[in-house]
Design a protein around this motif. Structure first.
Motif, PDB file in Angstrom:
ATOM      1  N   LEU A  97       0.719  -1.272  -0.028  1.00  7.73           N
ATOM      2  CA  LEU A  97       0.159  -0.081  -0.085  1.00  7.73           C
ATOM      3  C   LEU A  97       1.118   1.110  -0.219  1.00  7.73           C
ATOM      4  N   CYS A  98       0.211   2.243   0.088  1.00  7.01           N
ATOM      5  CA  CYS A  98       0.859   3.268  -0.021  1.00  7.01           C
ATOM      6  C   CYS A  98       0.400   4.732   0.840  1.00  7.01           C
ATOM      7  N   HIS A  99       0.781   5.954   1.620  1.00 11.21           N
ATOM      8  CA  HIS A  99       0.115   6.539   1.839  1.00 11.21           C
ATOM      9  C   HIS A  99       0.237   7.851   1.030  1.00 11.21           C
ATOM     10  N   PRO A 100      -1.024   8.374   0.201  1.00 12.48           N
ATOM     11  CA  PRO A 100      -0.587   9.325  -0.934  1.00 12.48           C
ATOM     12  C   PRO A 100      -0.296  10.792  -0.142  1.00 12.48           C
ATOM     13  N   SER A 101      -1.058  10.831   1.442  1.00 12.80           N
ATOM     14  CA  SER A 101      -0.589  12.408   1.847  1.00 12.80           C
ATOM     15  C   SER A 101       0.826  12.270   2.269  1.00 12.80           C
ATOM     16  N   VAL A 158       5.321  18.639  -0.810  1.00 10.17           N
ATOM     17  CA  VAL A 158       4.373  19.836  -1.900  1.00 10.17           C
ATOM     18  C   VAL A 158       3.999  21.213  -1.431  1.00 10.17           C
ATOM     19  N   LEU A 159       3.767  21.226  -0.372  1.00  7.15           N
ATOM     20  CA  LEU A 159       3.345  21.890   0.520  1.00  7.15           C
ATOM     21  C   LEU A 159       4.396  23.087   0.256  1.00  7.15           C
ATOM     22  N   ALA A 160       5.852  22.452   1.590  1.00 10.20           N
ATOM     23  CA  ALA A 160       6.941  23.413   1.726  1.00 10.20           C
ATOM     24  C   ALA A 160       7.373  23.458   0.269  1.00 10.20           C
ATOM     25  N   ALA A 161       7.644  23.182  -0.874  1.00 11.29           N
ATOM     26  CA  ALA A 161       7.975  23.375  -2.074  1.00 11.29           C
ATOM     27  C   ALA A 161       6.656  24.315  -3.154  1.00 11.29           C
ATOM     28  N   ALA A 162       5.920  24.461  -2.733  1.00 15.85           N
ATOM     29  CA  ALA A 162       4.891  25.211  -3.008  1.00 15.85           C
ATOM     30  C   ALA A 162       4.848  27.069  -2.501  1.00 15.85           C
ATOM     31  N   GLU A 188      -1.722  25.600  -8.016  1.00 14.35           N
ATOM     32  CA  GLU A 188      -0.817  24.999  -8.657  1.00 14.35           C
ATOM     33  C   GLU A 188      -0.310  24.335  -7.813  1.00 14.35           C
ATOM     34  N   PHE A 189      -0.438  24.463  -6.510  1.00 15.29           N
ATOM     35  CA  PHE A 189       0.259  23.600  -5.517  1.00 15.29           C
ATOM     36  C   PHE A 189      -1.052  22.178  -5.188  1.00 15.29           C
ATOM     37  N   MET A 190      -2.034  22.215  -5.678  1.00 15.14           N
ATOM     38  CA  MET A 190      -2.753  21.370  -5.906  1.00 15.14           C
ATOM     39  C   MET A 190      -2.917  20.551  -6.697  1.00 15.14           C
ATOM     40  N   LEU A 191      -2.192  21.081  -7.707  1.00 19.53           N
ATOM     41  CA  LEU A 191      -2.579  20.021  -9.244  1.00 19.53           C
ATOM     42  C   LEU A 191      -1.009  19.376  -9.007  1.00 19.53           C
ATOM     43  N   ALA A 192       0.119  20.056  -8.446  1.00 17.68           N
ATOM     44  CA  ALA A 192       1.989  19.522  -7.973  1.00 17.68           C
ATOM     45  C   ALA A 192       0.642  17.834  -7.094  1.00 17.68           C
ATOM     46  N   LEU A 193      -0.458  19.061  -5.633  1.00 13.94           N
ATOM     47  CA  LEU A 193      -0.442  17.231  -5.213  1.00 13.94           C
ATOM     48  C   LEU A 193      -0.810  16.207  -6.261  1.00 13.94           C
ATOM     49  N   HIS A 213       6.659   2.154   1.350  1.00 18.44           N
ATOM     50  CA  HIS A 213       6.933   2.736   0.600  1.00 18.44           C
ATOM     51  C   HIS A 213       7.175   4.084   0.021  1.00 18.44           C
ATOM     52  N   ALA A 214       8.185   4.528   1.465  1.00 15.35           N
ATOM     53  CA  ALA A 214       8.601   5.164   1.156  1.00 15.35           C
ATOM     54  C   ALA A 214       9.496   5.874  -0.092  1.00 15.35           C
ATOM     55  N   THR A 215       9.863   4.545  -0.656  1.00 11.94           N
ATOM     56  CA  THR A 215      10.975   4.559  -1.872  1.00 11.94           C
ATOM     57  C   THR A 215       9.902   5.414  -2.404  1.00 11.94           C
ATOM     58  N   GLN A 216       8.500   4.926  -3.540  1.00 13.53           N
ATOM     59  CA  GLN A 216       7.681   5.015  -4.388  1.00 13.53           C
ATOM     60  C   GLN A 216       7.704   6.827  -3.933  1.00 13.53           C
ATOM     61  N   LEU A 217       7.984   7.091  -2.873  1.00 17.98           N
ATOM     62  CA  LEU A 217       7.746   8.641  -2.341  1.00 17.98           C
ATOM     63  C   LEU A 217       8.338   9.613  -3.178  1.00 17.98           C
ATOM     64  N   ALA A 218       9.647   9.294  -3.088  1.00 15.94           N
ATOM     65  CA  ALA A 218      10.950   9.718  -3.685  1.00 15.94           C
ATOM     66  C   ALA A 218      10.706  10.019  -4.900  1.00 15.94           C
ATOM     67  N   ILE A 219      10.444   9.503  -5.418  1.00 16.05           N
ATOM     68  CA  ILE A 219      10.015  10.129  -6.725  1.00 16.05           C
ATOM     69  C   ILE A 219       8.599  10.557  -7.136  1.00 16.05           C
ATOM     70  N   SER A 220       7.557  10.806  -6.560  1.00 14.67           N
ATOM     71  CA  SER A 220       6.317  11.877  -6.814  1.00 14.67           C
ATOM     72  C   SER A 220       6.753  12.585  -5.982  1.00 14.67           C
ATOM     73  N   ALA A 221       7.234  12.463  -4.991  1.00 18.08           N
ATOM     74  CA  ALA A 221       7.565  13.951  -3.650  1.00 18.08           C
ATOM     75  C   ALA A 221       9.043  15.021  -4.325  1.00 18.08           C
ATOM     76  N   ALA A 222       9.914  14.379  -5.284  1.00 24.21           N
ATOM     77  CA  ALA A 222      10.540  14.723  -6.260  1.00 24.21           C
ATOM     78  C   ALA A 222      10.085  15.674  -7.532  1.00 24.21           C
TER      79      ALA A 222
END
Length: 482
Positions: free
Chosen positions: A115-119, A125-129, A138-143, A166-175
């Motif tokens: 599984l993963c936790h999308p949030s 994403v909030l920090a980058a925004a 733009e924040f919502m779109l990036a999220l 599941h933090a492995t795929q988080l690196a991809i999505s957050a970056a």
């Protein structure tokens, strides 16, 4: 003298055939028009849910420790810490991500083999925004982009079944999403993904007993490094283009090809996310729904419980019932309690709820809780396992001291795919979690800010979050959620 001309190696995003290049192109191409009104409403629900989870965690001891860490290692930055204060974008990502995770009420996406936790993407994403000074839209779109990338990857690869977290795929999505917010090109986003992921391979042993505090902060560290990686890519740093297909890349690590249609521009995965009603891992939600319904329906006193049998799907048994990740007989701290079906069942029977108060060490270690959890048996059920991840089911059987047998088979829960949590119920949950940290006017302002987030600057939301009290003040009539 003849000059020697050397050809510059191609960067990962320049080869659209590579997976990392296709993910970057997907992120770069996402546009606000891909967010339908229905998608926007669901993201507002999930954003408010994430904020409620974050605010409820502000009293946690680790967050004071993080503030001390920030003071020691970094000068004041321009990104907001929920509960007040400023720091750098990457450290704000760590802090706010840790808050969303802490009370274990965040959203989830279920997949075969994990599984993963999308949030988990919310903090970075909030920090980058905020760092980029973007609009709320733009924040919502990036999220939405981050949710899509992390969940699509999770659906394609049984990450946790193969021994990775599941933090492995988080690196991809957050970056990818941080890069989009910082204005990177597709080539630069690909570099950000490659840099963030190659050094952020997360191991599933973080879930093994005795579960440590790091389980909840590992995703925050990944998000922190993802934001930092995006900033490096903006300054010309290049990452390994063979992250997926190259020698010793992700495909070799997982032992299979990774097939995802990154040419599909849709941002609809949020429809497949589920919310939590109880402070528990997602696998415990149907269990607790059934236990509490039996307790209330039959006016059952915890002192009348002889023993409890809990039949669940294999993943629930492995993570929280004493299976693959170890014994659940002696929980002592929050991180062990919220991943322990024996304790969670006991707490529900004793307290008639499972909220932040049930994750306090004093409650976990209390004699009544420890005695009752010792009489809870958890077993895997093949039929329930065959229905996962489409259904998360459980069967609770309670044997009483006055010789009754109370049984309930629970198909899903409020917040699951078949019974999604409404906006109004999410608002109720937000009030329940945030009331000790924010007065009614501030809570109302936060709710309105989320409702209007796609028409206002992200700074408006951040200014409100800075006003939240970092220390809980419980009202005399603190509300709950039933």
């Amino acid at each position: 003298m003849n000059s020697v001309i050397t050809e510059r190696p191609s960067q990962p995003g320049e080869d659209k055939r590579s997976a990392v290049g296709r993910i970057a192109a997907f992120a770069a191409a996402a546009r606000p028009e891909h967010l339908t009104n229905e998608i926007r409403q669901l993201f507002k629900r999930n954003i408010l849910d994430s904020l409620g989870c974050a605010i409820a965690a502000l009293h946690g001891q680790p967050f004071q420790a993080l503030r001390e860490q920030f003071e020691e290692y970094r000068a004041v930055g321009r990104c907001t810490l929920i509960g007040g204060g400023k720091t750098s974008a990457d450290q704000a990502a760590l802090f706010n991500s840790g808050l969303v995770r802490y009370v274990d009420l965040l959203d989830s996406y279920m997949a075969l083999g994990g599984l993963c936790h999308p949030s988990d993407n919310f903090g970075p994403v909030l920090a980058a925004a905020e760092h980029a000074g973007t609009s709320g839209e733009e924040f919502m779109l990036a999220l939405a982009v981050a949710y899509e990338i992390q969940c699509r990857f999770s659906a394609a690869i049984p990450v946790m079944a193969k021994g990775f977290n599941h933090a492995t795929q988080l690196a991809i999505s957050a970056a990818a999403s941080a890069g989009k917010l910082l204005g990177l090109s597709a080539v630069e986003i690909a570099n950000a993904i490659a840099i963030a992921t190659v050094d952020n391979i997360s191991l599933a042993c973080v879930h093994a007993e005795p579960v440590s505090q790091w389980k909840g902060f590992s995703p925050g560290m990944t998000g922190m490094r993802a934001v930092y990686a995006a900033s490096l890519a903006r300054r010309g740093f290049e990452g390994p283009g063979g992250l997926f297909e190259g020698p010793d890349g992700l495909e070799r690590m997982f032992g299979q090809s990774i097939r995802v249609n990154w040419e599909d521009p849709s941002l609809e995965i949020v429809f497949q996310t589920v919310l939590k009603k109880y402070c528990s891992l997602i696998h415990g939600q149907p269990v607790l729904e059934a236990v509490l319904e039996l307790k209330r329906r039959d006016a059952l006193a915890a002192t009348n419980v002889e023993r409890v049998r809990c039949d669940v799907f294999q993943g629930a048994f492995d993570f929280a019932g004493g299976g693959r990740y170890g014994s659940k007989d002696h929980p002592a701290v929050k991180e062990q309690a919220d991943y322990n079906l024996k304790y969670l069942v006991a707490a529900a029977l004793l307290d008639n709820q499972v909220g932040p108060a049930q994750l306090q060490p004093g409650r976990i270690q209390a004699a009544d809780a420890q005695a009752l959890l010792a009489r809870v048996e958890v077993r895997p059920d093949d039929q329930f396992t065959s229905r996962y991840p489409g259904q998360l089911n459980a069967r609770i059987t309670i044997y009483t001291k006055d010789n009754r047998v109370l049984e309930k088979e629970q198909l899903g829960w409020e917040g699951g795919l078949t019974n999604p949590m409404s906006w109004d119920r999410t608002v109720e949950k937000f009030h329940w979690l945030s009331e000790p940290f924010a007065n009614e006017d501030l809570r109302s302002g936060l709710i309105e800010s989320v409702q209007q987030i796609d028409s206002r600057p992200i700074s408006e939301l951040m200014n409100l979050l800075a006003q939240v009290r970092p220390v809980a003040v419980f009202p005399a009539t603190h509300r709950g959620i039933q």
